[in-house]
Scaffold this motif. Sequence first.
Motif, mmCIF file in Angstrom:
data_model
loop_
_atom_site.group_PDB
_atom_site.id
_atom_site.type_symbol
_atom_site.label_atom_id
_atom_site.label_comp_id
_atom_site.label_asym_id
_atom_site.label_seq_id
_atom_site.Cartn_x
_atom_site.Cartn_y
_atom_site.Cartn_z
ATOM 1 N N LYS A 56 0.820 -1.219 0.000
ATOM 2 C CA LYS A 56 0.000 0.000 0.000
ATOM 3 C C LYS A 56 0.851 1.264 0.000
ATOM 4 O O LYS A 56 0.543 2.255 0.663
ATOM 5 C CB LYS A 56 -0.968 -0.007 1.188
ATOM 6 C CG LYS A 56 -1.837 -1.271 1.276
ATOM 7 C CD LYS A 56 -2.659 -1.504 0.023
ATOM 8 C CE LYS A 56 -3.556 -2.734 0.147
ATOM 9 N NZ LYS A 56 -2.790 -4.000 0.022
ATOM 10 N N ASN A 66 -0.214 -4.668 -7.158
ATOM 11 C CA ASN A 66 -0.689 -5.421 -8.324
ATOM 12 C C ASN A 66 0.473 -6.138 -9.017
ATOM 13 O O ASN A 66 0.445 -6.343 -10.229
ATOM 14 C CB ASN A 66 -1.393 -4.495 -9.327
ATOM 15 C CG ASN A 66 -2.493 -3.680 -8.713
ATOM 16 O OD1 ASN A 66 -3.466 -4.220 -8.208
ATOM 17 N ND2 ASN A 66 -2.344 -2.353 -8.745
ATOM 18 N N ASP A 335 -1.512 -7.919 -4.691
ATOM 19 C CA ASP A 335 -2.544 -7.514 -3.715
ATOM 20 C C ASP A 335 -3.832 -7.045 -4.371
ATOM 21 O O ASP A 335 -4.807 -6.712 -3.675
ATOM 22 C CB ASP A 335 -2.006 -6.416 -2.792
ATOM 23 C CG ASP A 335 -1.892 -5.066 -3.478
ATOM 24 O OD1 ASP A 335 -1.773 -5.025 -4.732
ATOM 25 O OD2 ASP A 335 -1.919 -4.043 -2.778
ATOM 26 N N ASN A 336 -3.853 -7.007 -5.732
ATOM 27 C CA ASN A 336 -5.048 -6.555 -6.459
ATOM 28 C C ASN A 336 -5.555 -5.205 -5.955
ATOM 29 O O ASN A 336 -6.735 -4.883 -6.103
ATOM 30 C CB ASN A 336 -6.160 -7.604 -6.373
ATOM 31 C CG ASN A 336 -5.835 -8.854 -7.157
ATOM 32 O OD1 ASN A 336 -5.536 -8.791 -8.346
ATOM 33 N ND2 ASN A 336 -5.852 -9.997 -6.494
ATOM 34 N N GLN A 337 -4.659 -4.446 -5.349
ATOM 35 C CA GLN A 337 -4.978 -3.121 -4.805
ATOM 36 C C GLN A 337 -6.198 -3.185 -3.882
ATOM 37 O O GLN A 337 -7.028 -2.288 -3.844
ATOM 38 C CB GLN A 337 -5.200 -2.106 -5.940
ATOM 39 C CG GLN A 337 -4.880 -0.672 -5.563
ATOM 40 C CD GLN A 337 -4.680 0.215 -6.781
ATOM 41 O OE1 GLN A 337 -4.359 -0.266 -7.870
ATOM 42 N NE2 GLN A 337 -4.867 1.510 -6.610
ATOM 43 N N GLY A 338 -6.268 -4.299 -3.122
ATOM 44 C CA GLY A 338 -7.416 -4.524 -2.257
ATOM 45 C C GLY A 338 -7.046 -4.504 -0.789
ATOM 46 O O GLY A 338 -5.914 -4.825 -0.404
ATOM 47 N N THR A 340 -7.957 -6.484 1.584
ATOM 48 C CA THR A 340 -7.807 -7.779 2.255
ATOM 49 C C THR A 340 -6.602 -8.567 1.750
ATOM 50 O O THR A 340 -6.418 -9.722 2.117
ATOM 51 C CB THR A 340 -9.075 -8.635 2.069
ATOM 52 O OG1 THR A 340 -9.276 -8.883 0.665
ATOM 53 C CG2 THR A 340 -10.293 -7.933 2.654
ATOM 54 N N GLN A 341 -5.786 -7.944 0.883
ATOM 55 C CA GLN A 341 -4.602 -8.622 0.359
ATOM 56 C C GLN A 341 -3.369 -7.751 0.578
ATOM 57 O O GLN A 341 -3.469 -6.536 0.779
ATOM 58 C CB GLN A 341 -4.780 -8.957 -1.120
ATOM 59 C CG GLN A 341 -5.863 -9.998 -1.362
ATOM 60 C CD GLN A 341 -6.124 -10.235 -2.837
ATOM 61 O OE1 GLN A 341 -6.541 -9.353 -3.559
ATOM 62 N NE2 GLN A 341 -5.874 -11.457 -3.288
#
Length: 352
Positions: A56, A66, A335-338, A340-341
């Motif tokens: 992040k 990503n 992390d798929n820009q999420g 929860t990852q």
Amino acid sequence: MRLRSVLVTLTAGLAAATCVTAAGPATAHSGPAGPSRGHACSPAVSIERFSDALDKTTYEGTFVGNLSALAVDRDGAIAALSDRSALFTLDPKSLRPRSVVPLADEGGAALDSEGLVVDRDGSRLVSSETEPSVRRYGRDGTLLARLPVPDALRVAPVGRATANQTFEALTLLPGGRTLLAGMEGSLSGDTAGVVRLQTWQRHGGHSGHSGKDFRLAAQYGYRTDTGLGLVEAAATPDGRLLVLERGFTAGVGNTVRLYLADLRHATDTSRVDTLTGQDGVRLVRKTLLADIADCPSLGATAKQPQPNPLLDNIEGMAVTGTARGALSVLLVSDDNQGATQTTRFYSLRVRP
């Protein structure tokens, strides 16, 4: 000698990864410098450390995440590819981004960029699973060429592939003359779980920028474990492949397994229309090296349910060095820009 140098600098870099200054949390956890019984994932694999330092964060206005592929640059830096059309260069000592360049197709559109190779002239070969495609880019992101792709491997209705299940893996075999791309999922008509590995053979003495330097060559069938897809492949110095298979189950988490694969004795399937287990077709042999869920967690935490809190959506892999018969292998999660990852780097010692 260069591989040993890269190994030393990368080992130091993961230990020092908290030096990243971009906004966001930065944590790193380290173990002993060499293999340790307490850090063993299996008899062949041990985990040395992991780092969440880039999770992040941003760099020059670009989200650092990503991440779908890794490669070692000619100067020892780490090239990290985002599936949102960004190519980062990371310092091997600190993991701090040194640069980022955008990538685009011939019409200026973004790629679903998934596989990465740094060629011997320093140009970048990048696979996208949109069409799918393999393109060559300069260090500055300039599009230089595009390689041919068999019609059958294209996304339906042009071909028999499923969207987002195409060229997820890309690696250059020792000697630099054979390029290999791995499909994540099966073609329509092929047995479920059997995926195609496509190769190209280099012609001429230089990498070239015409797109004709790599020509279509042999193709192979590879069987993934039930419920898993092939997400990355990295050539070993002896010409075999490290292969990552990955899956996800909601409420349970990720499954990530590392295999050693051998193309020798496998059948060239480029002229085999459908792979249905027929006699005379030999698939690529594979041997399980480790299930990453069996690695010690090293104090890692997960943002969603996982069989092991160390696990995340692992998708990128590079062999970064060799010493005393062991390979230093770097993994990264997408992390798929999420929320929860996590963008997490893993340093493994692998004895194939």
